[in-house]
Write a protein that holds these residues in place. Structure first.
Motif, PDB file in Angstrom:
ATOM      1  N   ASN A  88       0.827  -1.216   0.000  1.00  0.00           N
ATOM      2  CA  ASN A  88       0.000   0.000   0.000  1.00  0.00           C
ATOM      3  C   ASN A  88       0.859   1.263   0.000  1.00  0.00           C
ATOM      4  N   ALA A  89       0.335   2.324  -0.608  1.00  0.00           N
ATOM      5  CA  ALA A  89       0.986   3.622  -0.543  1.00  0.00           C
ATOM      6  C   ALA A  89       0.852   4.195   0.873  1.00  0.00           C
ATOM      7  N   PRO A  90       1.773   5.056   1.301  1.00  0.00           N
ATOM      8  CA  PRO A  90       1.707   5.626   2.655  1.00  0.00           C
ATOM      9  C   PRO A  90       0.383   6.313   2.960  1.00  0.00           C
ATOM     10  N   GLU A  91      -0.172   7.045   1.980  1.00  0.00           N
ATOM     11  CA  GLU A  91      -1.421   7.754   2.233  1.00  0.00           C
ATOM     12  C   GLU A  91      -2.598   6.791   2.418  1.00  0.00           C
ATOM     13  N   THR A  92      -2.530   5.632   1.759  1.00  0.00           N
ATOM     14  CA  THR A  92      -3.571   4.617   1.941  1.00  0.00           C
ATOM     15  C   THR A  92      -3.506   4.036   3.345  1.00  0.00           C
ATOM     16  N   ASN A  93      -2.287   3.738   3.799  1.00  0.00           N
ATOM     17  CA  ASN A  93      -2.120   3.224   5.156  1.00  0.00           C
ATOM     18  C   ASN A  93      -2.529   4.261   6.195  1.00  0.00           C
ATOM     19  N   ALA A  94      -2.236   5.524   5.923  1.00  0.00           N
ATOM     20  CA  ALA A  94      -2.623   6.594   6.847  1.00  0.00           C
ATOM     21  C   ALA A  94      -4.145   6.663   6.973  1.00  0.00           C
ATOM     22  N   ALA A  95      -4.846   6.510   5.852  1.00  0.00           N
ATOM     23  CA  ALA A  95      -6.305   6.550   5.880  1.00  0.00           C
ATOM     24  C   ALA A  95      -6.889   5.367   6.647  1.00  0.00           C
ATOM     25  N   LEU A  96      -6.142   4.262   6.703  1.00  0.00           N
ATOM     26  CA  LEU A  96      -6.596   3.072   7.422  1.00  0.00           C
ATOM     27  C   LEU A  96      -6.316   3.158   8.930  1.00  0.00           C
ATOM     28  N   GLY A  97      -5.496   4.139   9.317  1.00  0.00           N
ATOM     29  CA  GLY A  97      -5.235   4.313  10.743  1.00  0.00           C
ATOM     30  C   GLY A  97      -3.799   4.172  11.181  1.00  0.00           C
ATOM     31  N   MET A  98      -2.853   4.195  10.249  1.00  0.00           N
ATOM     32  CA  MET A  98      -1.432   4.228  10.606  1.00  0.00           C
ATOM     33  C   MET A  98      -0.958   5.672  10.606  1.00  0.00           C
ATOM     34  N   ALA A  99      -0.238   6.058  11.641  1.00  0.00           N
ATOM     35  CA  ALA A  99       0.368   7.387  11.679  1.00  0.00           C
ATOM     36  C   ALA A  99       1.821   7.220  12.070  1.00  0.00           C
ATOM     37  N   ARG A 100       2.717   7.927  11.381  1.00  0.00           N
ATOM     38  CA  ARG A 100       4.137   7.749  11.654  1.00  0.00           C
ATOM     39  C   ARG A 100       4.839   9.086  11.834  1.00  0.00           C
ATOM     40  N   THR A 101       5.961   9.021  12.519  1.00  0.00           N
ATOM     41  CA  THR A 101       6.881  10.149  12.575  1.00  0.00           C
ATOM     42  C   THR A 101       8.145   9.740  11.833  1.00  0.00           C
ATOM     43  N   PHE A 102       9.018  10.713  11.591  1.00  0.00           N
ATOM     44  CA  PHE A 102      10.231  10.458  10.820  1.00  0.00           C
ATOM     45  C   PHE A 102      11.469  10.748  11.662  1.00  0.00           C
ATOM     46  N   GLN A 103      12.580  10.113  11.285  1.00  0.00           N
ATOM     47  CA  GLN A 103      13.831  10.325  12.011  1.00  0.00           C
ATOM     48  C   GLN A 103      14.234  11.787  11.956  1.00  0.00           C
ATOM     49  N   ASN A 104      14.088  12.396  10.790  1.00  0.00           N
ATOM     50  CA  ASN A 104      14.341  13.830  10.646  1.00  0.00           C
ATOM     51  C   ASN A 104      13.021  14.569  10.784  1.00  0.00           C
ATOM     52  N   ILE A 105      12.950  15.479  11.739  1.00  0.00           N
ATOM     53  CA  ILE A 105      11.705  16.193  12.023  1.00  0.00           C
ATOM     54  C   ILE A 105      11.203  16.904  10.767  1.00  0.00           C
ATOM     55  N   ARG A 106       9.921  16.738  10.460  1.00  0.00           N
ATOM     56  CA  ARG A 106       9.317  17.344   9.270  1.00  0.00           C
ATOM     57  C   ARG A 106       8.186  18.268   9.701  1.00  0.00           C
ATOM     58  N   LEU A 107       8.576  19.439  10.175  1.00  0.00           N
ATOM     59  CA  LEU A 107       7.620  20.455  10.602  1.00  0.00           C
ATOM     60  C   LEU A 107       7.806  21.713   9.765  1.00  0.00           C
ATOM     61  N   PHE A 108       6.792  22.583   9.800  1.00  0.00           N
ATOM     62  CA  PHE A 108       6.871  23.879   9.122  1.00  0.00           C
ATOM     63  C   PHE A 108       7.372  24.889  10.152  1.00  0.00           C
ATOM     64  N   ASN A 109       8.674  25.159  10.125  1.00  0.00           N
ATOM     65  CA  ASN A 109       9.314  25.923  11.195  1.00  0.00           C
ATOM     66  C   ASN A 109       8.762  27.322  11.382  1.00  0.00           C
ATOM     67  N   ASP A 110       8.247  27.939  10.325  1.00  0.00           N
ATOM     68  CA  ASP A 110       7.774  29.324  10.432  1.00  0.00           C
ATOM     69  C   ASP A 110       6.302  29.420  10.818  1.00  0.00           C
ATOM     70  N   LEU A 111       5.637  28.287  10.945  1.00  0.00           N
ATOM     71  CA  LEU A 111       4.227  28.286  11.346  1.00  0.00           C
ATOM     72  C   LEU A 111       4.103  28.078  12.851  1.00  0.00           C
ATOM     73  N   PRO A 112       3.006  28.557  13.455  1.00  0.00           N
ATOM     74  CA  PRO A 112       2.772  28.294  14.876  1.00  0.00           C
ATOM     75  C   PRO A 112       2.622  26.796  15.152  1.00  0.00           C
ATOM     76  N   VAL A 113       2.847  26.427  16.391  1.00  0.00           N
ATOM     77  CA  VAL A 113       2.738  25.040  16.820  1.00  0.00           C
ATOM     78  C   VAL A 113       1.378  24.461  16.455  1.00  0.00           C
ATOM     79  N   VAL A 114       0.299  25.168  16.781  1.00  0.00           N
ATOM     80  CA  VAL A 114      -1.039  24.636  16.546  1.00  0.00           C
ATOM     81  C   VAL A 114      -1.312  24.429  15.058  1.00  0.00           C
ATOM     82  N   ASP A 115      -0.782  25.296  14.207  1.00  0.00           N
ATOM     83  CA  ASP A 115      -0.981  25.138  12.767  1.00  0.00           C
ATOM     84  C   ASP A 115      -0.284  23.882  12.249  1.00  0.00           C
TER      85      ASP A 115
END
Length: 274
Positions: free
Chosen positions: A75-102
């Motif tokens: 399955n593609a990652p987005e398909t697994n995500a829709a089924l209820g899998m959620a993952r984090t990555f070794q390298n943080i993937r955040l939007f640094n200039d956006l607020p935490v809540v966003d």
């Protein structure tokens, strides 16, 4: 006779070839609902490859993966995500200039967003959905002790708190399975201990099923119920932390020998292995 429930996640005979290289060779393990399991191994063992196949980043050469009773092999990652899998990555993937809540809300828009048309037209449903998404994001931040920093720019947070924001984004989607990829990478001992305590608390309080790939043996041994050990692409051992700690095959895989200075050594002697 009591019948055991089917595993939430089951990995059978998983194999992966990269050209002529056999990176994985017949990996088997399973997670039941509510488990906290660590997937570990020395540098180059294949644990990250196995993790990426389970989450859909890579496709297996052989084997089968079932999740919630459904075949999700390849399955593609987005398909697994829709089924209820959620993952984090070794390298943080955040939007640094956006607020935490966003940053947390970004993870919710795919699942709970009002849709493109409603947003563009400014329909009342869009405003209501946005308010609900923000409320959910704030609730998860509160669980992680970060609601007071919701308006802060995420790039200005300490590294350990940025990891927790990434957790919050994953948890906001109400996953059945949370997959954590090297969550303590780049952390100092204090941050590692704090994040380990956070993972254990989330597991205990939310009852969420967690698969953890991690290099810090002290943290893994302290919080995981079971460990799956891979070495050179092959299954090496499975068991409780106490069983793994006492397994001489695991000791030799990590250290190459069992003794130094007359003392029997175990995996816990290695605080960071890849």
């Amino acid at each position: 006779m009591q019948i055991s429930p089917a595993p939430l996640l089951k990995v059978e005979r998983l194999a992966k070839n990269f050209g002529g290289v056999r990176a994985l060779n017949g990996i088997d393990f399973a997670l039941n609902e509510g488990d906290l399991v660590g997937l570990i191994g020395p540098n180059g063992s294949g644990k990250t490859t196995a993790f990426n196949i389970v989450t859909g980043i890579l496709k297996p050469s052989e084997g089968r993966i079932t999740f919630g009773g459904a075949d999700v092999t390849g399955n593609a990652p987005e398909t697994n995500a829709a089924l209820g899998m959620a993952r984090t990555f070794q390298n943080i993937r955040l939007f640094n200039d956006l607020p935490v809540v966003d940053n947390v809300m970004v993870g919710l828009h795919r699942k709970r967003g009002p849709g493109f048309l409603a947003t563009v037209l400014g329909l009342r449903a869009a405003a209501r959905a946005e308010a609900e998404i923000r409320q959910r994001a704030m609730a998860v931040l509160d669980i992680l002790g970060l609601s007071g920093r919701a308006a802060e720019r995420v790039g200005g947070l300490p590294y350990g708190d940025q990891r927790k924001v990434e957790f919050a984004r994953a948890l906001a989607s109400d996953p059945r399975l949370l997959l954590l990829d090297e969550p303590t990478a780049g952390m100092n001992p204090y941050e590692t201990a704090d994040l380990g305590a956070t993972i254990a608390r989330l597991h205990r309080e939310l009852g969420i099923t967690i698969l953890l790939v991690e290099h810090d043996m002290k943290m893994v041994m302290g919080i995981c119920q079971r460990l799956v050990v891979i070495n050179q692409g092959n299954m090496l051992a499975q068991g409780t932390p106490a069983e793994i700690r006492a397994d001489q095959r695991v000791v030799e895989a990590y250290l190459g020998h069992g003794r130094k200075g007359g003392r029997q050594r175990g995996p816990e002697d290695v605080h960071a292995v890849g």
